[in-house]
Design a protein around this motif. Structure first.
Motif, mmCIF file in Angstrom:
data_model
loop_
_atom_site.group_PDB
_atom_site.id
_atom_site.type_symbol
_atom_site.label_atom_id
_atom_site.label_comp_id
_atom_site.label_asym_id
_atom_site.label_seq_id
_atom_site.Cartn_x
_atom_site.Cartn_y
_atom_site.Cartn_z
ATOM 1 N N THR A 14 0.801 -1.367 -0.178
ATOM 2 C CA THR A 14 -0.120 -0.122 -0.088
ATOM 3 C C THR A 14 0.726 1.238 0.241
ATOM 4 O OG1 THR A 14 -0.116 0.029 2.423
ATOM 5 C CG2 THR A 14 -2.016 -1.107 1.183
ATOM 6 N N PRO A 15 0.458 2.487 -0.426
ATOM 7 C CA PRO A 15 1.351 3.508 -0.456
ATOM 8 C C PRO A 15 1.449 4.309 0.801
ATOM 9 C CG PRO A 15 -0.972 4.092 -1.149
ATOM 10 C CD PRO A 15 -1.245 2.547 -0.998
ATOM 11 N N TRP A 17 0.977 7.727 1.983
ATOM 12 C CA TRP A 17 0.680 9.023 1.452
ATOM 13 C C TRP A 17 0.535 9.892 2.499
ATOM 14 C CZ3 TRP A 17 -3.875 7.715 -2.281
ATOM 15 C CH2 TRP A 17 -3.582 7.370 -3.545
ATOM 16 N N GLY A 37 -5.502 4.769 -3.344
ATOM 17 C CA GLY A 37 -4.926 4.263 -4.583
ATOM 18 C C GLY A 37 -5.634 4.991 -5.679
ATOM 19 N N CYS A 39 -8.452 5.272 -8.381
ATOM 20 C CA CYS A 39 -9.780 4.600 -8.519
ATOM 21 C C CYS A 39 -10.805 4.953 -9.751
ATOM 22 C CB CYS A 39 -10.511 5.005 -7.138
ATOM 23 S SG CYS A 39 -11.072 6.575 -7.087
ATOM 24 N N LEU A 46 -8.707 9.591 -7.194
ATOM 25 C CA LEU A 46 -7.944 8.909 -6.372
ATOM 26 C C LEU A 46 -8.779 8.695 -4.864
ATOM 27 C CD1 LEU A 46 -6.623 10.454 -3.674
ATOM 28 C CD2 LEU A 46 -4.583 10.909 -5.417
#
Length: 194
Positions: A14-15, A17, A37, A39, A46
């Motif tokens: 996962t990022p 952010w 993410g 989308c 996102l």
């Protein structure tokens, strides 16, 4: 043979952010989020999911906007810090030595020192259970000039984003290049690999 682990948030990676918002007093705040993410492609959107208990949750609802600052691997300590303390208790920008920049497109701040920033206008709110998913339309992406590569886009090897491992609660860096999209798959035919 595969072993069942159960219903867990293990769709890794996962990022990492940094979600930027303004509170009621117009004070800039950031928090680390990993549930997010891209989308949608058209319009470009996102999604990021936050718990209602976070200070940023109410700010996104009130301001109808947020930013996503994408830190580099060199900023992992700051990224971890802003995810472990609340904006209710102090200035996270100051603690990290970062500069809050007021977006000229949306009602939210971003981190000047990070390499890549995505500015979003709130489109949808989805209540999912413990988390609320905020879908933001991307109105602009800003990148440090030194990171711009081919075709005028950010070079991911220069951005050096952080990846979150949910299973082991750890941060990782970007791995090696594996192949060109829509090209490497051509090594497979209906008869198998070439």
């Amino acid at each position: 043979m595969k072993q069942s682990i159960g219903a867990k948030t293990l769709a890794t990676p996962t990022p990492v952010w940094l979600v930027g918002t303004y509170d009621e007093a117009d004070t800039p705040n950031i928090m680390t989020a990993a549930w997010g993410g891209i989308c949608c492609s058209q319009p470009p959107c996102l999604a990021v999911s936050l718990r209602k208990a976070t200070y940023s949750h109410a700010a996104i609802v009130a301001r109808k906007a947020f930013t996503v600052s994408i830190p580099s691997q060199a900023q992992v300590a700051q990224a971890d810090y802003v995810g472990t303390v609340s904006g209710r208790d102090g200035d996270k920008f100051a603690a990290c030595g970062w500069t809050a920049v007021r977006s000229d497109l949306v009602d939210a701040p971003y981190v000047d020192e990070v390499p890549l920033v995505v500015e979003c206008r709130l489109l949808h709110i989805h209540e999912l259970g413990l988390h609320t998913q905020f879908v933001g339309e991307i109105v602009d992406v800003k990148a440090d000039e030194a990171l711009i590569g081919a075709k005028g886009y950010p070079d991911i090897t220069k951005v050096r984003p952080i990846i979150w491992d949910t299973a082991h609660m750890g941060y990782y860096g970007l791995g090696e290049f594996l192949g060109k999209a829509w090209e490497i798959g051509k090594t497979i035919t209906t008869e198998g690999m070439k």
